[in-house]
Design a protein around this motif. Structure first.
Motif, PDB file in Angstrom:
ATOM      1  N   MET A   1       0.843  -1.292  -0.011  1.00  0.00           N
ATOM      2  CA  MET A   1       0.127   0.037  -0.072  1.00  0.00           C
ATOM      3  C   MET A   1       0.891   1.350   0.032  1.00  0.00           C
ATOM      4  N   GLN A   2       0.510   2.235  -0.710  1.00  0.00           N
ATOM      5  CA  GLN A   2       1.146   3.315  -0.773  1.00  0.00           C
ATOM      6  C   GLN A   2       0.876   4.240   0.284  1.00  0.00           C
ATOM      7  N   LYS A   3       1.844   4.903   1.118  1.00  0.00           N
ATOM      8  CA  LYS A   3       1.440   5.612   2.251  1.00  0.00           C
ATOM      9  C   LYS A   3       0.989   7.118   1.664  1.00  0.00           C
ATOM     10  N   THR A   4      -0.091   7.432   2.262  1.00  0.00           N
ATOM     11  CA  THR A   4      -0.448   8.855   1.914  1.00  0.00           C
ATOM     12  C   THR A   4      -1.235   9.428   3.304  1.00  0.00           C
ATOM     13  N   ASN A   5      -1.812  10.646   2.901  1.00  0.00           N
ATOM     14  CA  ASN A   5      -2.058  11.360   4.036  1.00  0.00           C
ATOM     15  C   ASN A   5      -3.701  10.992   4.505  1.00  0.00           C
ATOM     16  N   LEU A   6      -3.773  10.496   5.763  1.00  0.00           N
ATOM     17  CA  LEU A   6      -5.024   9.964   6.138  1.00  0.00           C
ATOM     18  C   LEU A   6      -6.356  10.866   6.232  1.00  0.00           C
ATOM     19  N   ALA A  11     -11.339  11.929   3.627  1.00  0.00           N
ATOM     20  CA  ALA A  11     -11.911  12.666   2.608  1.00  0.00           C
ATOM     21  C   ALA A  11     -12.570  11.886   1.356  1.00  0.00           C
ATOM     22  N   GLU A  12     -11.733  11.075   0.904  1.00  0.00           N
ATOM     23  CA  GLU A  12     -12.032  10.257  -0.220  1.00  0.00           C
ATOM     24  C   GLU A  12     -13.108   9.228   0.133  1.00  0.00           C
ATOM     25  N   GLU A  67      -7.122  -1.625   4.987  1.00  0.00           N
ATOM     26  CA  GLU A  67      -6.027  -0.819   4.231  1.00  0.00           C
ATOM     27  C   GLU A  67      -5.111   0.048   5.254  1.00  0.00           C
ATOM     28  N   THR A  68      -5.811   0.492   5.949  1.00  0.00           N
ATOM     29  CA  THR A  68      -5.192   1.306   7.042  1.00  0.00           C
ATOM     30  C   THR A  68      -4.257   0.696   8.072  1.00  0.00           C
ATOM     31  N   PHE A  69      -4.901  -0.360   8.604  1.00  0.00           N
ATOM     32  CA  PHE A  69      -4.260  -1.207   9.565  1.00  0.00           C
ATOM     33  C   PHE A  69      -3.638  -2.467   8.837  1.00  0.00           C
ATOM     34  N   SER A  70      -2.973  -2.239   7.979  1.00  0.00           N
ATOM     35  CA  SER A  70      -2.695  -3.413   6.835  1.00  0.00           C
ATOM     36  C   SER A  70      -1.987  -4.616   7.850  1.00  0.00           C
ATOM     37  N   LEU A  99     -10.730   8.095  12.841  1.00  0.00           N
ATOM     38  CA  LEU A  99     -10.859   8.164  11.412  1.00  0.00           C
ATOM     39  C   LEU A  99     -12.159   7.847  10.955  1.00  0.00           C
ATOM     40  N   LEU A 100     -13.024   7.009  11.594  1.00  0.00           N
ATOM     41  CA  LEU A 100     -14.242   6.997  11.399  1.00  0.00           C
ATOM     42  C   LEU A 100     -15.160   8.118  11.342  1.00  0.00           C
ATOM     43  N   ARG A 101     -14.830   8.992  12.489  1.00  0.00           N
ATOM     44  CA  ARG A 101     -15.520  10.224  12.627  1.00  0.00           C
ATOM     45  C   ARG A 101     -15.233  11.250  11.712  1.00  0.00           C
TER      46      ARG A 101
END
Length: 119
Positions: A1-6, A11-12, A67-70, A99-101
């Motif tokens: 997984m590519q690291k990106t701004n959470l 937002a996506e 994906e976040t907690f791979s 993150l859910l919030r």
């Protein structure tokens, strides 16, 4: 997984949710349950009260969390199982809640901004 701004990923996800569920009331109620009772209760609430849209929301969040907690959520087939697994580590559970919030808030903003996240 590519690291990106959470925040961007939230937002996506919010945009994706707004496209699937064009009812701000669902997101408001989910946020309220999340704040008061936590992630597990929120997903149970969605399944109990908003069964027509719960599948889309729960599936999107399950994939996001995986994906976040791979690696930590491999073998979990349901979002409730994923939350139970995360609950074994309080820091992970609280991070997931944040993150859910954020994603739910973005879904609301997308709906307010133009009906389902149109850009």
């Amino acid at each position: 997984m590519q690291k990106t701004n959470l925040d961007i990923r939230c937002a996506e996800l919010g945009r994706e949710l707004a496209k699937k569920v064009a009812d701000e009331k669902v997101f408001n109620q989910a946020l309220a349950v999340l704040e008061e009772q936590g992630p597990y209760a929120m997903f149970l609430y969605l399944k109990a009260r908003h069964d027509k849209v719960a599948g889309a929301i729960c599936d999107a969040f399950r994939e996001f969390l995986k994906e976040t907690f791979s690696g930590r959520l491999d073998g979990t087939n349901d979002v409730l199982d994923a939350v139970k697994t995360l609950a074994e580590d309080l820091d992970a559970l609280l991070f997931a809640r944040d993150l859910l919030r954020t994603a739910l808030s973005y879904a609301r903003y997308h709906l307010k901004a133009g009906g389902g996240g149109a850009s």
